[in-house]
Design an enzyme around this catalytic site. Structure first.
Site, PDB file in Angstrom:
ATOM      1  N   LYS A   5       0.825  -1.202   0.000  1.00 28.19           N
ATOM      2  CA  LYS A   5       0.000   0.000   0.000  1.00 28.19           C
ATOM      3  C   LYS A   5       0.862   1.255   0.000  1.00 28.19           C
ATOM      4  CE  LYS A   5      -3.828  -0.550   2.347  1.00 28.19           C
ATOM      5  NZ  LYS A   5      -4.405  -0.889   3.662  1.00 28.19           N
ATOM      6  N   ARG A  74      -2.897   2.961   8.618  1.00 28.27           N
ATOM      7  CA  ARG A  74      -3.223   1.803   7.774  1.00 28.27           C
ATOM      8  C   ARG A  74      -2.053   0.830   7.724  1.00 28.27           C
ATOM      9  NH1 ARG A  74      -4.579   4.923   2.243  1.00 28.27           N
ATOM     10  NH2 ARG A  74      -5.842   3.073   1.786  1.00 28.27           N
ATOM     11  N   GLY A  83      -6.046 -10.975   8.150  1.00 26.85           N
ATOM     12  CA  GLY A  83      -5.636 -11.166   9.532  1.00 26.85           C
ATOM     13  C   GLY A  83      -4.791 -10.021  10.049  1.00 26.85           C
ATOM     14  N   MET A  85      -4.047  -5.979  10.816  1.00 30.63           N
ATOM     15  CA  MET A  85      -4.928  -5.035  11.475  1.00 30.63           C
ATOM     16  C   MET A  85      -5.754  -4.206  10.494  1.00 30.63           C
ATOM     17  SD  MET A  85      -4.171  -1.999  14.091  1.00 30.63           S
ATOM     18  CE  MET A  85      -4.487  -0.750  12.870  1.00 30.63           C
ATOM     19  N   ARG A 318      -3.411  -0.823  -6.748  1.00 29.10           N
ATOM     20  CA  ARG A 318      -2.527  -1.996  -6.863  1.00 29.10           C
ATOM     21  C   ARG A 318      -2.896  -2.722  -8.145  1.00 29.10           C
ATOM     22  NH1 ARG A 318      -5.632  -4.846  -1.902  1.00 29.10           N
ATOM     23  NH2 ARG A 318      -7.636  -4.522  -2.866  1.00 29.10           N
ATOM     24  N   HIS A 434     -11.287 -31.480   4.346  1.00 29.15           N
ATOM     25  CA  HIS A 434     -11.144 -32.844   3.838  1.00 29.15           C
ATOM     26  C   HIS A 434     -11.719 -32.958   2.429  1.00 29.15           C
ATOM     27  CE1 HIS A 434     -12.473 -37.077   3.379  1.00 29.15           C
ATOM     28  NE2 HIS A 434     -11.301 -37.331   3.927  1.00 29.15           N
ATOM     29  N   ARG A 619       6.996 -48.832 -19.429  1.00 28.09           N
ATOM     30  CA  ARG A 619       7.383 -49.359 -18.120  1.00 28.09           C
ATOM     31  C   ARG A 619       6.937 -50.807 -17.999  1.00 28.09           C
ATOM     32  NH1 ARG A 619       4.874 -46.764 -12.819  1.00 28.09           N
ATOM     33  NH2 ARG A 619       3.052 -47.940 -13.491  1.00 28.09           N
ATOM     34  N   GLU A 751      12.582 -43.988  -7.980  1.00 29.62           N
ATOM     35  CA  GLU A 751      11.391 -43.733  -7.175  1.00 29.62           C
ATOM     36  C   GLU A 751      11.532 -44.283  -5.764  1.00 29.62           C
ATOM     37  OE1 GLU A 751       7.977 -45.642  -8.954  1.00 29.62           O
ATOM     38  OE2 GLU A 751       9.193 -47.275  -9.745  1.00 29.62           O
ATOM     39  N   SER A 770      13.974 -41.921 -15.080  1.00 33.57           N
ATOM     40  CA  SER A 770      12.722 -41.180 -15.039  1.00 33.57           C
ATOM     41  C   SER A 770      12.289 -41.145 -13.581  1.00 33.57           C
ATOM     42  CB  SER A 770      11.670 -41.876 -15.905  1.00 33.57           C
ATOM     43  OG  SER A 770      10.455 -41.181 -15.796  1.00 33.57           O
ATOM     44  N   GLY A 772      10.080 -41.121 -10.611  1.00 30.54           N
ATOM     45  CA  GLY A 772       8.692 -41.446 -10.263  1.00 30.54           C
ATOM     46  C   GLY A 772       8.392 -40.732  -8.962  1.00 30.54           C
ATOM     47  N   THR A 773       7.987 -39.473  -9.087  1.00 25.95           N
ATOM     48  CA  THR A 773       7.914 -38.648  -7.876  1.00 25.95           C
ATOM     49  C   THR A 773       6.727 -38.988  -6.987  1.00 25.95           C
ATOM     50  OG1 THR A 773       6.917 -36.956  -9.271  1.00 25.95           O
ATOM     51  CG2 THR A 773       9.244 -36.703  -8.735  1.00 25.95           C
ATOM     52  N   ASN A 774       5.752 -39.744  -7.494  1.00 25.58           N
ATOM     53  CA  ASN A 774       4.668 -40.171  -6.590  1.00 25.58           C
ATOM     54  C   ASN A 774       5.207 -41.158  -5.566  1.00 25.58           C
ATOM     55  OD1 ASN A 774       3.008 -38.688  -8.178  1.00 25.58           O
ATOM     56  ND2 ASN A 774       1.927 -40.416  -9.091  1.00 25.58           N
ATOM     57  N   ASP A 775       5.798 -42.247  -6.066  1.00 25.96           N
ATOM     58  CA  ASP A 775       6.350 -43.230  -5.133  1.00 25.96           C
ATOM     59  C   ASP A 775       7.507 -42.644  -4.339  1.00 25.96           C
ATOM     60  OD1 ASP A 775       5.015 -45.714  -4.975  1.00 25.96           O
ATOM     61  OD2 ASP A 775       5.523 -46.097  -7.071  1.00 25.96           O
ATOM     62  N   CYS A 838       8.077 -38.619 -14.495  1.00 22.42           N
ATOM     63  CA  CYS A 838       6.789 -39.108 -14.985  1.00 22.42           C
ATOM     64  C   CYS A 838       5.748 -39.171 -13.884  1.00 22.42           C
ATOM     65  CB  CYS A 838       6.947 -40.465 -15.657  1.00 22.42           C
ATOM     66  SG  CYS A 838       7.517 -41.748 -14.542  1.00 22.42           S
ATOM     67  N   TYR A 858      13.051 -33.547 -19.752  1.00 20.67           N
ATOM     68  CA  TYR A 858      11.622 -33.474 -20.063  1.00 20.67           C
ATOM     69  C   TYR A 858      10.774 -33.732 -18.826  1.00 20.67           C
ATOM     70  CZ  TYR A 858      11.429 -38.585 -19.891  1.00 20.67           C
ATOM     71  OH  TYR A 858      11.487 -39.883 -19.479  1.00 20.67           O
TER      72      TYR A 858
HETATM   73  P1  ADP Z   1      -7.750  -2.088   3.256  1.00 17.64           P
HETATM   74  O1  ADP Z   1      -6.364  -2.626   3.173  1.00 17.64           O
HETATM   75  O2  ADP Z   1      -8.670  -2.946   4.042  1.00 17.64           O
HETATM   76  O3  ADP Z   1      -8.288  -1.675   1.914  1.00 17.64           O
HETATM   77  P2  ADP Z   1      -7.396   0.722   3.769  1.00 17.64           P
HETATM   78  O4  ADP Z   1      -6.243   1.222   4.526  1.00 17.64           O
HETATM   79  O5  ADP Z   1      -7.321   0.893   2.295  1.00 17.64           O
HETATM   80  O6  ADP Z   1      -7.642  -0.789   4.165  1.00 17.64           O
HETATM   81  O7  ADP Z   1      -8.653   1.482   4.368  1.00 17.64           O
HETATM   82  C1  ADP Z   1      -9.961   1.013   4.567  1.00 17.64           C
HETATM   83  C2  ADP Z   1     -10.943   2.039   4.017  1.00 17.64           C
HETATM   84  O8  ADP Z   1     -10.708   3.332   4.555  1.00 17.64           O
HETATM   85  C3  ADP Z   1     -10.822   2.177   2.521  1.00 17.64           C
HETATM   86  O9  ADP Z   1     -12.092   2.294   1.961  1.00 17.64           O
HETATM   87  C4  ADP Z   1     -10.038   3.435   2.340  1.00 17.64           C
HETATM   88  O10 ADP Z   1     -10.358   4.049   1.129  1.00 17.64           O
HETATM   89  C5  ADP Z   1     -10.479   4.283   3.528  1.00 17.64           C
HETATM   90  N1  ADP Z   1      -9.415   5.189   3.937  1.00 17.64           N
HETATM   91  C6  ADP Z   1      -8.162   4.881   4.345  1.00 17.64           C
HETATM   92  N2  ADP Z   1      -7.441   5.986   4.588  1.00 17.64           N
HETATM   93  C7  ADP Z   1      -8.245   7.032   4.351  1.00 17.64           C
HETATM   94  C8  ADP Z   1      -8.065   8.449   4.422  1.00 17.64           C
HETATM   95  N3  ADP Z   1      -6.916   9.011   4.793  1.00 17.64           N
HETATM   96  N4  ADP Z   1      -9.117   9.230   4.102  1.00 17.64           N
HETATM   97  C9  ADP Z   1     -10.285   8.685   3.732  1.00 17.64           C
HETATM   98  N5  ADP Z   1     -10.520   7.371   3.646  1.00 17.64           N
HETATM   99  C10 ADP Z   1      -9.508   6.546   3.944  1.00 17.64           C
HETATM  100 MG    MG Z   2       5.957 -45.993  -9.021  1.00 13.33          MG
HETATM  101 MG    MG Z   3      -7.960  -0.423   0.736  1.00 12.85          MG
END
Ligand code: ADP
Ligand code: MG
Ligand code: MG
Length: 886
Positions: A5, A74, A83, A85, A318, A434, A619, A751, A770, A772-775, A838, A858
């Site tokens: 970002k 951010r 996961g 923040m 991005r 599973h 084989r 293998e 050759s 035989g990467t499974n075995d 193979c 190959y």
């Molecule tokens: P994420 O990685 O989840 O996209 P962001 O850092 O991009 O998190 O922010 C979450 C939301 O907050 C997004 O919709 C982003 O556009 C908005 N946001 C982040 N920074 C600002 C800012 N300085 N002003 C206004 N909106 C913001």
């Molecule tokens: Mg075999």
């Molecule tokens: Mg964002």
């Protein structure tokens, strides 16, 4: 160091685009924090200096009472990670500055709403307070006021809510909501650092093999407000259609809203094109910026933007995700636009995407009733009758029905049902459940984790919500459903399936140059042609019969890397094999072999013809013999019943005896492969004779057979020498009889770990290896594949012990290092030795890159995977060319 970002925000700033001013704390600071438990000593002052510069630039101070500067904090690591923040907006707001913000904006309600959002986000993500507490308080406030949505809460209500929120913070943390703006900011920064090591983030990194010590960057970004009235708003956009690759205006816009409202789905967004009507200057500026971004990144970008009272701000960009079809189209479009070259285009697509494009698909134009959507766990389009238990699945499929096995989740007991079903649908579990793991291993269509579908296995029914959201649709056992493992969609009834145009193209039924050729086919053709030009690895097929061989050839195979001869022992010939196994005397055995010989020879003649001019590795027999005999339980029952009727069948008795004798505790490690050749006199000799005579026949017919004889499961060079000697005699006889030089070579599979470790010796007797990467994977790990995949692989994947099954992608460190060793040792002994693979890994994208790296000649894979292997071999070569020239 700036994280994805941060780097892109900096890049947009350098391009002169309107990005709200701010600064980024690099991953270096995070690393120190993670190592020592406290921020680096300089951080406080450095942040202070940059904050001062920001304040200077913005003409206001963070949190100042009359018109405060507010910022967002951010997170942003090198790889985007679930996961990590969540972002905290409106940092800097406090009791002291909320009135100032209201005055500055001329909007009392806005100020209190912003403050409310700050305490809520800060409370949840920085202070770790249960978010439900805040949500409940909002509900109460709405109830008290008698309104349905929070936009109907007025300034006074929100002011009350702020008091309530501050109370929650005090109750839950034992201290007040921090009023010092700088303290708010520092705490948020530290929380971002800490979030690097949350349970979820760690698990994700283990699975994705992202190094744990990269750390995250933190972006401090001055706030802009999309919720300042109808001339403000926020949106997301793509520079082209991520589904088709077409250039155009794709995105959503929400008037009078802040970023998180879009995601939360509180109000309906409008298509981005609407913005042209709402705010023409901003729209035009946005279009221009999108073009700038595409030219700069030379790729499809996705963006987040906000309009504050008619002024456009860029908040993020991005390189955007896209569908498989769009990836191929976009790559070639960019070549045509002169933005990238063909080598780069090749890096913009991958084998997994190509594989996806090769599955048959549901006809999108056909009417269908969508029941719901789950996780696309294993691609394909499957149609069948709904069954809710494994037993019924097996029973119905035996009577010729196509079934879809529907379970809440599957476990090892469901294995037979999964094998019997066309596809598997579960309402629980993710990509490593599973059902997903086992279905992928079997190449079977699977949709898992379709949580909106209620599965009741007792009542044998599935319940879905009807599209209007009001009624319920009940699917009973026996009703037909269609599941799409490429999109995760589940449909009621039979949706017609259409063949993939990409397969039609590979089959030669559609030509890329034709007038009416689909643009996807054209794109695939161009990229494949380039991959074929640059790749070094040759690609062969695993094929056992002329039909598969012919298809493999159409798909671009340059030979057969593995022809399994055991299929030639099944069907009507099984009886001959029984006779061979039961033979008491040399004469009986020779009779049985004599009867098998012409049949095998005829198979090989056909195969060599289909692959004329290209190598065919045959084989010799590999599986344990009991696989050709009747099932031990069935046979025992038959014999017992016959005995009780006193009419025991002599042959059955002998068979039963043989079955008992051949019964093994661990057949995978028992009497099979070269061991069969050594203990059953004449068996391998008969096979070699069939190959040699077939080659002679083809030569006499002016063909160009290139047979290679491969000995399976060799552990020591002595085994191979023994077989070689016998084979050599047979070949000499065949050559003498036909007067032809048959040019047969003899090699071995590698293998077993011992074979790999003693490859230098084995190469003395082998003209080719050759792998035989499974075995090899089974024996290196001590895994019996059939047992482990169905039982505990899910747990291993979930615990992150490996990110992907070693049977899917080669385990570079373990199995791979044995391969590497054997390659070097084999070449040291016999410099020209031909080296291939193979196992199924030969068609796996990542593994193909590994085989390129270690210098195999190959890879060989199933006919259907050949295009994938060709593409990945090209990508591997282009990649190493690129790194050489860099
Ligand atoms: P994420 O990685 O989840 O996209 P962001 O850092 O991009 O998190 O922010 C979450 C939301 O907050 C997004 O919709 C982003 O556009 C908005 N946001 C982040 N920074 C600002 C800012 N300085 N002003 C206004 N909106 C913001
Ligand atoms: Mg075999
Ligand atoms: Mg964002």
């Amino acid at each position: 160091m700036l994280g994805g970002k941060g780097a892109n925000l900096a890049e947009m700033t350098n391009l002169g685009l309107p990005v709200p001013p701010g600064f980024t704390i690099t991953t270096e600071a995070c690393k120190v924090y993670l190592e020592t438990g406290s921020e680096p000593a300089e951080l406080r002052d450095e942040v202070g200096a940059h904050l001062a510069a920001l304040e200077e630039r913005m003409g206001k101070k963070l949190g100042q009472a009359d018109g405060p500067l507010l910022v967002s904090v951010r997170s942003g690591a090198k790889f985007s990670m679930p996961g990590m923040m969540d972002t905290v907006l409106n940092i800097g707001l406090s009791d002291a500055s909320v009135a100032g913000l209201a005055g500055q904006a001329g909007d009392e309600r806005f100020a209190w709403d912003s403050y409310r959002r700050l305490i809520q986000m800060f409370g949840k993500t920085v202070l770790g307070i249960d978010g439900d507490l805040f949500e409940e308080a909002i509900e109460e406030a709405k109830e008290a006021k008698g309104v349905a949505v929070d936009v109907d809460l007025g300034a006074e209500d929100l002011r009350g809510l702020v008091e309530r929120f501050k109370g929650i913070v005090r109750e839950e943390t034992g201290r007040s909501f921090p009023q010092d703006p700088r303290e708010q900011m520092d705490l948020a920064v530290r929380a971002v650092f800490d979030s690097w090591n949350t349970e979820r983030a760690r698990l994700y990194r283990r699975q994705e093999r992202i190094p744990g010590d990269l750390g995250t960057a933190v972006n401090i970004c001055s706030m802009v407000f999309g919720n300042l009235g109808p001339d403000s708003g926020t949106g997301v956009a793509f520079t082209r259609d991520p589904a088709s690759g077409q250039q155009g205006v794709y995105g959503d816009y929400l008037q009078n809203a802040q970023g998180e409202d879009v995601v939360a789905g509180i109000r309906n967004t409008v298509p981005l094109a609407e913005l042209e009507r709402l705010d023409r200057p901003s729209y035009q500026q946005l279009m221009q910026i999108m073009e700038t971004l595409e030219t700069h990144y030379k790729d499809l970008c996705d963006i987040e933007f906000t309009i504050e009272r008619g002024k456009l701000w860029m908040l993020q960009t991005r390189v955007g995700k896209r569908t498989a079809g769009a990836a191929f189209r976009i790559a070639t479009q960019l070549v045509d636009q002169g933005l990238i070259d063909e080598a780069e285009a090749l890096q913009r697509v991958n084998g997994a995407q190509l594989a996806q494009l090769m599955f048959p698909r549901f006809d999108e134009s056909a009417p269908s009733e969508l029941l719901g959507r789950g996780i696309a766990a294993s691609p394909g389009a499957a149609v069948g009758k709904a069954v809710f238990d494994s037993y019924t699945a097996v029973k119905w499929s035996r009577s010729g029905e196509k079934v879809i096995l529907i379970r809440r989740e599957t476990n090892p007991d469901d294995l037979n049902g999964m094998i019997a079903a066309e596809g598997i649908l579960t309402s629980r579990g993710g990509k490593t459940s599973h059902a997903a793991v086992v279905a992928r291993g079997m190449g079977k269509t699977c949709v898992c984790g379709a949580e909106e579908l209620e599965v009741d296995t007792k009542k044998r029914r599935l319940t879905a919500t009807s599209p209007d959201g009001k009624g319920r649709i009940v699917v009973e056992e026996g009703d037909t459903v269609s599941i799409d493992g490429s999109t995760g969609q589940v449909h009621l009834g039979e949706v017609p399936v259409v063949p993939s145009p990409v397969v039609e193209y590979f089959e030669g039924r559609m030509h890329a140059g034709a007038e009416d050729a689909d643009d996807l086919v054209r794109a695939v053709h161009r990229i494949m042609a380039y991959a074929d030009r640059v790749r070094r690895l040759r690609v062969r097929a695993n094929a056992d019969n002329a039909q598969d061989a012919a298809r493999a050839r159409r798909f671009g195979a340059q030979g057969i890397g593995l022809c399994r001869t055991e299929h030639m022992f099944l069907g009507e010939r099984r009886e001959l094999v029984e006779r061979l196994i039961l033979a008491d005397t040399d004469a009986e055995r020779e009779d049985a072999l004599e009867a098998l010989l012409p049949l095998q020879r005829a198979d090989f003649v056909e195969l060599f013809e289909a692959m004329d001019g290209l190598p065919v590795t045959v084989r010799l027999l590999d599986p344990p013999l009991h696989e050709f005999l009747p099932d031990i339980t069935e046979l025992s029952v038959r014999v017992a019943l016959a005995e009780s009727r006193r009419d025991a069948n002599e042959n059955d008795l002998r068979l039963l005896q043989a079955v008992h004798k051949l019964h093994e505790q661990n057949p995978m490690l028992g009497l099979r492969g070269v061991r069969l050749g050594l203990v059953i006199p004449g068996l391998f000799a008969m096979q070699v004779r069939a190959i040699a005579e077939a080659a002679a026949e083809r030569r006499t017919a002016s063909g160009d057979p290139r047979a290679e004889i491969m000995i399976p499961l060799v552990g020591t060079v002595q085994e191979l020498e023994f077989v070689r000697e016998e084979a050599g005699r047979v070949i000499t006889e065949a050559e003498a009889a036909s007067g032809q030089d048959l040019k047969l070579t003899i090699g071995t599979m590698i293998e077993l770990p011992r074979a790999a470790l003693t490859a230098a010796q084995i190469a003395e007797a082998a003209e080719f290896f050759s792998f035989g990467t499974n075995d090899l994977t089974q024996t290196v790990w001590g895994f019996s594949r059939d047992d482990v995949e169905a039982s505990f692989f899910t747990a291993y994947l979930e615990k992150g012990i490996f990110g992907v099954s070693p049977f899917e992608t080669i385990d570079r460190d373990g199995v791979g290092s044995l391969v590497r060793h054997a390659v070097e040792a084999g070449r040291a002994t016999r410099p020209g030795i031909k080296l291939g693979v193979c196992g199924e890994h030969g068609g796996d994208p990542e593994s193909v890159h590994f085989f390129h790296e270690v210098g195999l000649d190959y890879v060989s894979c199933s006919p259907f995977r050949i295009p994938v292997a060709r593409l990945e071999a090209g990508r591997a070569a282009a990649e190493s060319l690129g790194s050489d020239s860099r």
